[in-house]
Design a protein around this motif. Structure first.
Motif, PDB file in Angstrom:
ATOM      1  N   ARG A 160       8.677  -6.457  15.284  1.00 58.80           N
ATOM      2  CA  ARG A 160       9.901  -6.016  14.600  1.00 58.80           C
ATOM      3  C   ARG A 160       9.652  -5.862  13.096  1.00 58.80           C
ATOM      4  O   ARG A 160      10.127  -4.919  12.472  1.00 58.80           O
ATOM      5  N   GLY A 161       8.872  -6.773  12.519  1.00 54.45           N
ATOM      6  CA  GLY A 161       8.515  -6.656  11.105  1.00 54.45           C
ATOM      7  C   GLY A 161       7.665  -5.421  10.838  1.00 54.45           C
ATOM      8  O   GLY A 161       7.870  -4.713   9.840  1.00 54.45           O
ATOM      9  N   LEU A 162       6.713  -5.147  11.733  1.00 52.26           N
ATOM     10  CA  LEU A 162       5.898  -3.935  11.583  1.00 52.26           C
ATOM     11  C   LEU A 162       6.746  -2.679  11.745  1.00 52.26           C
ATOM     12  O   LEU A 162       6.554  -1.697  11.013  1.00 52.26           O
ATOM     13  N   LEU A 163       7.670  -2.685  12.696  1.00 50.62           N
ATOM     14  CA  LEU A 163       8.546  -1.531  12.891  1.00 50.62           C
ATOM     15  C   LEU A 163       9.386  -1.287  11.650  1.00 50.62           C
ATOM     16  O   LEU A 163       9.531  -0.143  11.203  1.00 50.62           O
ATOM     17  N   THR A 164       9.920  -2.332  11.082  1.00 53.99           N
ATOM     18  CA  THR A 164      10.738  -2.190   9.879  1.00 53.99           C
ATOM     19  C   THR A 164       9.895  -1.657   8.720  1.00 53.99           C
ATOM     20  O   THR A 164      10.335  -0.762   7.986  1.00 53.99           O
ATOM     21  N   THR A 165       8.685  -2.182   8.571  1.00 56.36           N
ATOM     22  CA  THR A 165       7.785  -1.703   7.527  1.00 56.36           C
ATOM     23  C   THR A 165       7.453  -0.232   7.739  1.00 56.36           C
ATOM     24  O   THR A 165       7.485   0.565   6.795  1.00 56.36           O
ATOM     25  N   ALA A 166       7.151   0.132   8.982  1.00 55.80           N
ATOM     26  CA  ALA A 166       6.820   1.524   9.286  1.00 55.80           C
ATOM     27  C   ALA A 166       8.017   2.438   9.053  1.00 55.80           C
ATOM     28  O   ALA A 166       7.865   3.554   8.522  1.00 55.80           O
ATOM     29  N   LEU A 167       9.202   1.993   9.420  1.00 57.75           N
ATOM     30  CA  LEU A 167      10.407   2.801   9.231  1.00 57.75           C
ATOM     31  C   LEU A 167      10.683   3.037   7.747  1.00 57.75           C
ATOM     32  O   LEU A 167      10.860   4.180   7.310  1.00 57.75           O
ATOM     33  N   ILE A 168      10.703   1.962   6.971  1.00 51.40           N
ATOM     34  CA  ILE A 168      10.974   2.091   5.533  1.00 51.40           C
ATOM     35  C   ILE A 168       9.842   2.861   4.850  1.00 51.40           C
ATOM     36  O   ILE A 168      10.084   3.710   3.983  1.00 51.40           O
ATOM     37  N   GLY A 169       8.600   2.576   5.250  1.00 58.14           N
ATOM     38  CA  GLY A 169       7.461   3.281   4.668  1.00 58.14           C
ATOM     39  C   GLY A 169       7.478   4.762   4.980  1.00 58.14           C
ATOM     40  O   GLY A 169       7.204   5.592   4.108  1.00 58.14           O
ATOM     41  N   THR A 170       7.799   5.109   6.227  1.00 60.78           N
ATOM     42  CA  THR A 170       7.865   6.516   6.612  1.00 60.78           C
ATOM     43  C   THR A 170       8.939   7.241   5.813  1.00 60.78           C
ATOM     44  O   THR A 170       8.701   8.335   5.289  1.00 60.78           O
ATOM     45  N   ILE A 171      10.098   6.638   5.703  1.00 61.66           N
ATOM     46  CA  ILE A 171      11.183   7.257   4.925  1.00 61.66           C
ATOM     47  C   ILE A 171      10.753   7.437   3.478  1.00 61.66           C
ATOM     48  O   ILE A 171      10.934   8.508   2.886  1.00 61.66           O
ATOM     49  N   THR A 172      10.151   6.409   2.886  1.00 65.12           N
ATOM     50  CA  THR A 172       9.709   6.470   1.491  1.00 65.12           C
ATOM     51  C   THR A 172       8.678   7.573   1.286  1.00 65.12           C
ATOM     52  O   THR A 172       8.801   8.389   0.356  1.00 65.12           O
ATOM     53  N   LEU A 173       7.668   7.630   2.155  1.00 66.42           N
ATOM     54  CA  LEU A 173       6.610   8.624   1.988  1.00 66.42           C
ATOM     55  C   LEU A 173       7.091  10.043   2.291  1.00 66.42           C
ATOM     56  O   LEU A 173       6.639  11.000   1.654  1.00 66.42           O
ATOM     57  N   LEU A 174       8.016  10.183   3.241  1.00 64.98           N
ATOM     58  CA  LEU A 174       8.537  11.517   3.534  1.00 64.98           C
ATOM     59  C   LEU A 174       9.437  12.030   2.414  1.00 64.98           C
ATOM     60  O   LEU A 174       9.454  13.238   2.146  1.00 64.98           O
ATOM     61  N   ILE A 175      10.152  11.136   1.761  1.00 65.14           N
ATOM     62  CA  ILE A 175      10.956  11.553   0.610  1.00 65.14           C
ATOM     63  C   ILE A 175      10.039  12.030  -0.507  1.00 65.14           C
ATOM     64  O   ILE A 175      10.298  13.057  -1.151  1.00 65.14           O
ATOM     65  N   LEU A 213       0.826  -1.214   0.000  1.00 66.84           N
ATOM     66  CA  LEU A 213       0.000   0.000   0.000  1.00 66.84           C
ATOM     67  C   LEU A 213       0.862   1.266   0.000  1.00 66.84           C
ATOM     68  O   LEU A 213       0.527   2.261  -0.655  1.00 66.84           O
ATOM     69  N   ILE A 214       1.950   1.228   0.742  1.00 71.18           N
ATOM     70  CA  ILE A 214       2.870   2.366   0.768  1.00 71.18           C
ATOM     71  C   ILE A 214       3.454   2.595  -0.625  1.00 71.18           C
ATOM     72  O   ILE A 214       3.518   3.737  -1.101  1.00 71.18           O
ATOM     73  N   LEU A 215       3.842   1.507  -1.294  1.00 68.66           N
ATOM     74  CA  LEU A 215       4.379   1.643  -2.644  1.00 68.66           C
ATOM     75  C   LEU A 215       3.323   2.166  -3.613  1.00 68.66           C
ATOM     76  O   LEU A 215       3.623   3.000  -4.477  1.00 68.66           O
ATOM     77  N   PHE A 216       2.096   1.682  -3.498  1.00 70.62           N
ATOM     78  CA  PHE A 216       1.007   2.187  -4.341  1.00 70.62           C
ATOM     79  C   PHE A 216       0.843   3.696  -4.150  1.00 70.62           C
ATOM     80  O   PHE A 216       0.701   4.442  -5.114  1.00 70.62           O
ATOM     81  N   THR A 217       0.871   4.120  -2.882  1.00 74.48           N
ATOM     82  CA  THR A 217       0.712   5.541  -2.568  1.00 74.48           C
ATOM     83  C   THR A 217       1.909   6.351  -3.071  1.00 74.48           C
ATOM     84  O   THR A 217       1.734   7.396  -3.703  1.00 74.48           O
ATOM     85  N   ALA A 218       3.101   5.875  -2.801  1.00 74.54           N
ATOM     86  CA  ALA A 218       4.307   6.624  -3.153  1.00 74.54           C
ATOM     87  C   ALA A 218       4.487   6.769  -4.663  1.00 74.54           C
ATOM     88  O   ALA A 218       4.952   7.807  -5.135  1.00 74.54           O
TER      89      ALA A 218
END
Length: 193
Positions: A134-149, A20-25
């Protein structure tokens, strides 16, 4: 190979979130006819999030002020997770090694060796919950970085994503401590027998 419901959900949930993050980004439109393909891709992404989370574990421990098991054995609790028998656990664990300079990591591995495979234990559940967090944290971290960029000049992304990332970070930290505490409590129970 034997899959449990947890194994599937632990990969699918972070995987679908990342999809979903990739779809949005990247402005990709959802196509309901591709649900089977999306599920396979989500499972792959979830698997990758688990792997990356495992590789980032040292970084997570650094941001948490140390490894949960080492901190509990050193008598350092966190908010919502207390371990009152650290001195007793450490003394018992030291009695099981010939290394007088044993680190907390070594001592925790002794505790793990003593409790792995115990019947009617909640250790596996706590470990699964920690791995999922830990998997959710990693997803949230990478997703946050991607969406903020992608949206670096939109304050609403910062206001929405950063608090969510902070909550997931804190919850993952707590789950790491819950898991370590459960291992140490089970170890103390085994030693009482």
């Amino acid at each position: 190979m034997n899959f449990k419901a947890y194994d599937i959900l632990a990969s699918l949930i972070p995987g679908f979130l990342f999809l979903l993050i990739l779809f949005t980004a990247f402005g990709i439109k959802y196509d309901k006819d591709l649900i089977i393909a999306y599920t396979a891709i989500a499972f792959l992404f979830g698997y990758l999030m688990n792997a990356i989370g495992s590789w980032l574990e040292g970084f997570y421990f650094f941001t948490w002020g140390g490894k949960p098991s080492s901190n509990l054995l050193a008598g350092k609790d966190i908010w919502k997770v207390n371990f009152y028998d650290s001195a007793r656990a450490r003394t018992l664990l030291m009695s099981e090694t010939e290394n007088t300079e044993a680190t907390n990591d070594e001592l925790f591995s002794i505790a793990m060796r003593n409790v792995t495979g115990l019947k009617d234990s909640r250790i596996e559940d706590f470990n699964a919950l920690y791995a999922f967090s830990r998997g959710l944290l990693t997803t949230a971290l990478i997703g946050t970085i991607t969406l903020l960029i992608q949206n670096y000049n939109n304050w609403r992304y910062y206001a929405f994503l950063l608090p969510i990332l902070l909550v997931i970070w804190l919850r993952c930290k707590q789950n790491g401590y819950y898991y370590a505490r459960e291992v140490l409590n089970e170890y103390l129970n085994v030693r009482r027998r």
